[in-house]
Design a protein around this motif. Sequence first.
Motif: not given
Length: 472
Positions: A442-447
């Motif tokens: 989810r961190d990558v998705e948010a970025a």
Amino acid sequence: MRFRPPSAACALALAFVLGLAAGPAGAQLKQVPESRQEISLSFSRVVKKSAGAVVNVYGARVEKQPRNPFMDDPFFRRFFGDGGFGVPQERVQRSLGSGVVVDASGLVVTNNHVIEGMSEVKVAFADKREVEATILLRDPRTDLAVLKIKPVNDLTAIELADSDKVEIGDIVLAIGNPFGVGQTVTQGIVSALARTQIGVGDAQSFIQTDAAINPGNSGGALVDMQGRVVGINTAIFSRSGGSVGIGFAIPSSMVRVVLESAKAGAKTVRRPWFGARLQALTADVADGLGLDRPAGSVVASVVEKGPAAEGGLQRSDVILAVDGIGVDDPESFGYRFATRPLGGVTTLGVLRGGKRIVIPVRLIPAPELRPREPVTLSGRSPLAGLTVMNLSPALAEELSIDAGTDGVVVAEIEEGSTAARVGFQKGDIIQALNGERMVRSRDVEAAMKERKRSWEVTISRGGQSVTSVFPG
């Protein structure tokens, strides 16, 4: 043509050859053979027992050719019509190989590369019968796959031998469908055992044979003189594309592991989790440790609370054997460890500080410590087309990567996507984006929701971290 009796020299030579196994001189009368039956040698009995279980495997998938952009213009459609130039064409991609029926319920083992990417698979028997097959399990790590067919009349299944009992010099037969010409049997011997660095799969310990193996033999059977499978033919060494007497087969011990997982209904192969990363032992290091040859694997890192750590294995230990069987490199260790049965304990012969010790390691499957949370990335970024997941020991085991590395793992890459063109690979671990650590998918998705003029991406591949900058 009249029969001419052999000369005295010829008779003496024949008597000598035939008397080699007779024991001490005088123990058995030596004489020239008097009939064709006394000197004939045939493998027909072995072939009759096993050939019926070797099948042809056909794979196919339909690919659509890209549509010509001019056909979106009504002017061009008016002149060429929907059936004319530029209409999407369907192309059928096909593969051909061999397979082995290993269970009377209709289970067939073949190579993964034979059916990789195929949407339709058929199995054809030597008597021309053809049936549909479904893919139960694919295991790229070993290049094996298990298919399921409906039981047919007179279905012949072949027994798996214990490949650990195979010896160099044993006579073997390779049965398959080379070049699509039909079922073919070739004969040879076991040329070598425990061959690694072949470039097929990552848990390697191949049987080498000089029995002729050619394209189309992949997935076929390597059988012993009792008509049992000792290996699944998978690769050849050749500069011309044809057999030069150097072929390789996956040992039946590894085949059994994959087959048991398929029988249990698993979608992935259940293997023991080791929980450590190994490196090959170099000649210089071996000399410094007092070893007479560079055979063994150096422990590069140990996963905290993993089986290896719990057993007492430490960084810089040198693993020399598994259950008393020597392992020369990380690949042969991976094979030997992966074929141990789950639920028990294996013992490692280890060199530490110049002393040889024995370390017990529990044989347990890799745990799924947190949800994978798959996320498929899109938009204008170098990561578009990636499917990323949270890293855990179970996923690391499936992808053959280091579970001790922090980050988010690349699980899939869309063909033709930006990420594929940039050069991302399955198993890459995304550690940071623009200097910010990536902990969960989810961190990558948010970025990815932020538009950037450039992207600084840090990944770990093969134990090494690399940082690259891409335009936004």
